[in-house]
Design a protein around this motif. Structure first.
Motif, mmCIF file in Angstrom:
data_model
loop_
_atom_site.group_PDB
_atom_site.id
_atom_site.type_symbol
_atom_site.label_atom_id
_atom_site.label_comp_id
_atom_site.label_asym_id
_atom_site.label_seq_id
_atom_site.Cartn_x
_atom_site.Cartn_y
_atom_site.Cartn_z
ATOM 1 N N ILE A 128 31.437 41.978 38.365
ATOM 2 C CA ILE A 128 30.823 40.670 38.066
ATOM 3 C C ILE A 128 31.349 40.120 36.749
ATOM 4 N N LEU A 129 31.578 41.004 35.771
ATOM 5 C CA LEU A 129 32.086 40.566 34.477
ATOM 6 C C LEU A 129 33.429 39.853 34.629
ATOM 7 N N VAL A 130 34.230 40.312 35.573
ATOM 8 C CA VAL A 130 35.532 39.677 35.811
ATOM 9 C C VAL A 130 35.395 38.449 36.708
ATOM 10 N N VAL A 131 34.733 38.616 37.862
ATOM 11 C CA VAL A 131 34.640 37.511 38.833
ATOM 12 C C VAL A 131 33.913 36.309 38.243
ATOM 13 N N GLY B 55 34.551 29.688 37.679
ATOM 14 C CA GLY B 55 33.630 28.832 36.941
ATOM 15 C C GLY B 55 33.306 27.592 37.739
ATOM 16 N N SER B 56 33.093 26.511 37.041
ATOM 17 C CA SER B 56 32.763 25.251 37.712
ATOM 18 C C SER B 56 33.999 24.542 38.237
ATOM 19 N N GLY B 57 35.194 25.062 37.907
ATOM 20 C CA GLY B 57 36.427 24.391 38.293
ATOM 21 C C GLY B 57 36.638 24.263 39.782
ATOM 22 N N VAL C 105 20.923 40.158 33.973
ATOM 23 C CA VAL C 105 20.877 38.713 34.226
ATOM 24 C C VAL C 105 22.261 38.179 34.594
ATOM 25 N N GLN C 106 23.295 38.609 33.880
ATOM 26 C CA GLN C 106 24.618 38.096 34.194
ATOM 27 C C GLN C 106 25.119 38.626 35.538
ATOM 28 N N ASN C 107 24.677 39.828 35.927
ATOM 29 C CA ASN C 107 25.000 40.320 37.264
ATOM 30 C C ASN C 107 24.345 39.458 38.341
ATOM 31 N N VAL C 108 23.062 39.127 38.134
ATOM 32 C CA VAL C 108 22.353 38.287 39.109
ATOM 33 C C VAL C 108 23.022 36.920 39.228
ATOM 34 N N LEU C 109 23.326 36.293 38.094
ATOM 35 C CA LEU C 109 23.979 34.989 38.123
ATOM 36 C C LEU C 109 25.346 35.063 38.799
ATOM 37 N N GLY C 110 26.064 36.167 38.555
ATOM 38 C CA GLY C 110 27.371 36.329 39.177
ATOM 39 C C GLY C 110 27.292 36.433 40.686
ATOM 40 N N TRP C 111 26.355 37.233 41.185
ATOM 41 C CA TRP C 111 26.211 37.372 42.636
ATOM 42 C C TRP C 111 25.710 36.074 43.265
ATOM 43 N N VAL C 112 24.810 35.368 42.577
ATOM 44 C CA VAL C 112 24.340 34.077 43.089
ATOM 45 C C VAL C 112 25.507 33.096 43.183
ATOM 46 N N ILE D 247 24.423 26.783 37.526
ATOM 47 C CA ILE D 247 24.335 28.248 37.625
ATOM 48 C C ILE D 247 25.704 28.884 37.374
ATOM 49 N N SER D 248 26.739 28.295 37.958
ATOM 50 C CA SER D 248 28.088 28.809 37.765
ATOM 51 C C SER D 248 28.492 28.764 36.292
ATOM 52 N N ALA D 249 28.186 27.658 35.637
ATOM 53 C CA ALA D 249 28.539 27.504 34.222
ATOM 54 C C ALA D 249 27.764 28.488 33.349
ATOM 55 N N ALA D 250 26.464 28.661 33.618
ATOM 56 C CA ALA D 250 25.655 29.594 32.823
ATOM 57 C C ALA D 250 26.160 31.027 32.972
ATOM 58 N N GLY D 251 26.521 31.411 34.201
ATOM 59 C CA GLY D 251 27.064 32.749 34.408
ATOM 60 C C GLY D 251 28.354 32.960 33.652
ATOM 61 N N ASN D 252 29.198 31.930 33.610
ATOM 62 C CA ASN D 252 30.454 32.025 32.879
ATOM 63 C C ASN D 252 30.211 32.194 31.385
ATOM 64 N N VAL D 253 29.268 31.421 30.841
ATOM 65 C CA VAL D 253 28.957 31.535 29.410
ATOM 66 C C VAL D 253 28.459 32.944 29.084
ATOM 67 N N MET D 254 27.680 33.534 29.966
ATOM 68 C CA MET D 254 27.139 34.877 29.708
ATOM 69 C C MET D 254 28.234 35.920 29.618
ATOM 70 N N VAL D 255 29.162 35.927 30.578
ATOM 71 C CA VAL D 255 30.182 36.980 30.585
ATOM 72 C C VAL D 255 31.212 36.758 29.485
ATOM 73 N N VAL D 256 31.528 35.493 29.169
ATOM 74 C CA VAL D 256 32.464 35.228 28.081
ATOM 75 C C VAL D 256 31.866 35.664 26.750
ATOM 76 N N THR D 257 30.604 35.328 26.519
ATOM 77 C CA THR D 257 29.924 35.733 25.285
ATOM 78 C C THR D 257 29.862 37.250 25.173
ATOM 79 N N PHE D 258 29.530 37.915 26.267
ATOM 80 C CA PHE D 258 29.448 39.378 26.289
ATOM 81 C C PHE D 258 30.771 40.008 25.860
ATOM 82 N N ALA D 259 31.882 39.512 26.410
ATOM 83 C CA ALA D 259 33.184 40.110 26.138
ATOM 84 C C ALA D 259 33.715 39.761 24.750
ATOM 85 N N LEU D 260 33.646 38.491 24.363
ATOM 86 C CA LEU D 260 34.222 38.080 23.083
ATOM 87 C C LEU D 260 33.474 38.672 21.899
ATOM 88 N N ALA D 261 32.186 38.972 22.059
ATOM 89 C CA ALA D 261 31.449 39.632 20.980
ATOM 90 C C ALA D 261 32.050 40.989 20.675
#
Length: 539
Positions: free
Chosen positions: A58-61, A66-68, A195-202, A347-361
């Motif tokens: 999910i972290l990758v997908v 994203g919203s693109g 939460v980011q897993n749930v958003l990713g699967w959704v 939802i797609s945008a929020a999931g993207n923000v979560m995984v990007v924030t997780f990784a860049l931190a």
């Protein structure tokens, strides 16, 4: 067996003792000759292995998709001109993205630790000393923001609620999303991953359901409550001759479309940023990354097929960024589609923000550990919540500034474009660095080895992407009111600034001050190993 094989990578073993945070150990001098950018004898940030296969996937997908997919297909179809050429462009773009992924996979399996490109550049280019680390640190501080998807989330949330927001309300909701995500990831580690897993699967379900629904409606000729379905291209029109009608074989137009597809796969190496927290990092890299590429490619293909089956191609060409909205309206009607579509994007945008924030931190934390950010102890430590709270703050501040300060419009879009150019320079350096490592250390254990033509193809693509911004658009008119290549020139300026900054603090100041920069190792109270840069006089 693997540990013994990888011993040539490590420094000679050194004994460390856990010491109170802020207390300095006896200096361990590291000369230019002995310096290595991969000090595995120094413990990294201490995390439990919280990421299993599903979470890594999910972290990758969720980073890639994203919203693109709801917006870019319209402009790609307009450039390609036909169904067949559009699908061919997506296929070629997927192959090129796979080449870049192969490079990241070889690095991730060879150097399985958090940090991503930071680790790879330091290992590939140990000379000039500290240059690679300084450039990565400058890019992280000045361009390490997550603004675009936060803004998209705010825009489409208000749209779904039928609210016409002021610019201030728009920005406050975007900052509110980023703030909530920072708090969750900084205080509740497992909750944030959940939460980011749930958003990713959704997100995967929504895009898959949207695509399959469109195909199902057309093939079964279903009519009912799903809206006014008048297939733009019936199944019979997908003959070999008809799908190539009106194809634009102009290299200028095709290259523009191809680059948009290529950027649609950005983030395939996101797992490389957090490998310290992954169970079986080598196995995860070798399986999750190709699976994510296959998932994204399949969803992109199904979405485009659904667009072509439901919407007339001329409407797709003129839709701009609204092609997803057209599909939702035709499938679900104006009322339901008007709510469902913007919510799907939000939802797609929020999931993207979560995984990007997780990784860049985690990347920011690695930069701090090596001594290239102020307040090193605080930013490197995982206290008090067992999370990279300091790295999250480093990511949060520039993101809030980019969202809150510039007005919406050309200036805001320019700032977002600016992030991409130095990133492409780093991608080229990482790819060339892999060739250098292969030549320099041919016997280095490589659990995964990229195909050599794929590496060279990635080099070519990176060079083209770096040159393309300087090719004049029609009538010399870009997407903004100022010079079309401004963002590329400013990106180059930031790189030059990083080089000058490095030269001043590592060459000019030590020479004038009569000292030499040395590295000093320390273990913080939480077990995190850091490297302090100190001045050694009289050398």
């Amino acid at each position: 067996m693997e540990t013994q094989e990888q011993q040539p990578l490590l420094r000679p073993s050194t004994q460390y003792h856990t010491i109170p945070e802020g207390h300095v150990q006896q200096p361990l001098s590291v000369s230019d000759e002995s310096h290595t950018p991969f000090p595995d004898s120094l413990p990294g940030a201490t995390y439990t292995k919280t990421l299993n296969w599903s979470s890594a996937y999910i972290l990758v997908v969720s980073r890639v998709i994203g919203s693109g997919i709801f917006a870019t297909p319209g402009s790609i179809v307009k450039s390609a001109g036909s169904i067949g050429l559009t699908l061919l462009v997506w296929l070629v773009g997927t192959v090129l993205s796979g080449c870049g992924l192969a490079v990241s996979m070889e690095y991730g399996c060879m150097l399985p630790r958090s940090g991503g490109e930071k680790v790879y550049l330091e290992y590939a280019f140990p000379r000039p000393r500290f240059l690679a680390s300084t450039l990565i640190a400058v890019q992280a501080v000045l361009l390490g923001f997550t603004a675009s998807n936060s803004i998209i989330f705010s825009k489409y949330t208000f749209f779904a609620l039928s609210v016409e927001p002021t610019e201030l309300q728009h920005k406050l909701l975007a900052i509110g999303l980023l703030t909530a995500i920072t708090i969750v990831h900084g205080v509740f580690l497992k909750t944030g991953i959940f939460v980011q897993n749930v958003l990713g699967w959704v997100k995967i379900f929504l895009i898959g359901a949207m695509s399959l629904t469109g195909i199902w409606v057309v093939f079964l000729r279903f009519s009912g409550d799903l809206g006014d379905i008048s297939p733009g291209s019936s199944v019979g029109t997908f003959s070999w001759d008809s799908i190539w009608e009106d194809s634009n074989w102009s290299w200028s137009l095709l290259s523009t479309a191809l680059f948009k597809v290529y950027y649609s796969y950005a983030g395939l190496s996101n797992i490389n940023n957090v490998l310290n927290e992954v169970h079986d990092p080598v196995g995860i890299v070798k399986t999750v990354c190709p699976t994510a590429l296959l998932t994204a490619g399949s969803l992109y293909f199904l979405a485009n097929l659904s667009y072509f089956l439901v919407i007339p191609i001329e409407e797709i060409k003129s839709s701009g960024e609204l092609v997803g909205a057209l599909l939702f309206e035709r499938l679900f009607g104006d009322h339901v589609g008007r709510i469902f579509f913007p919510l799907a994007i939000a939802i797609s945008a929020a999931g993207n923000v979560m995984v990007v924030t997780f990784a860049l931190a985690r990347v920011n934390q690695e930069i701090a550990r090596q001594g290239f950010l102020p307040w090193q102890n605080a930013l490197s430590s995982t206290k008090p919540f067992g999370t990279p709270l300091g790295g999250l703050i480093v990511h949060y501040i520039p993101s809030v500034l980019v969202i809150g300060l510039p007005p919406q419009g050309d200036v805001y879009n320019f700032i977002l474009d600016l992030e991409a150019y130095p990133g492409q320079v780093a991608a080229l350096a990482v790819t060339v660095g892999l060739l250098i490592i292969r030549y320099r250390e041919p016997n280095l254990p490589r659990p995964f080895k990229a195909w050599l033509p794929a590496i060279w193809l990635r080099v070519v693509v990176c060079l083209i992407l770096l040159v393309t911004p300087f090719v004049p658009p029609p009538n010399w008119q870009g997407d903004v009111d100022f010079f079309y290549a401004t963002y590329a020139l400013v990106g180059i300026g930031l790189i030059i600034f990083g080089i000058l900054y490095w030269y001043i603090w590592t060459v000019i100041l030590p020479r004038k001050g009569g000292y030499k920069l040395e590295e000093e190792k320390e273990i913080l109270a939480d077990g995190t190993g850091i490297i302090k840069l100190i001045r050694a006089y009289g050398i």
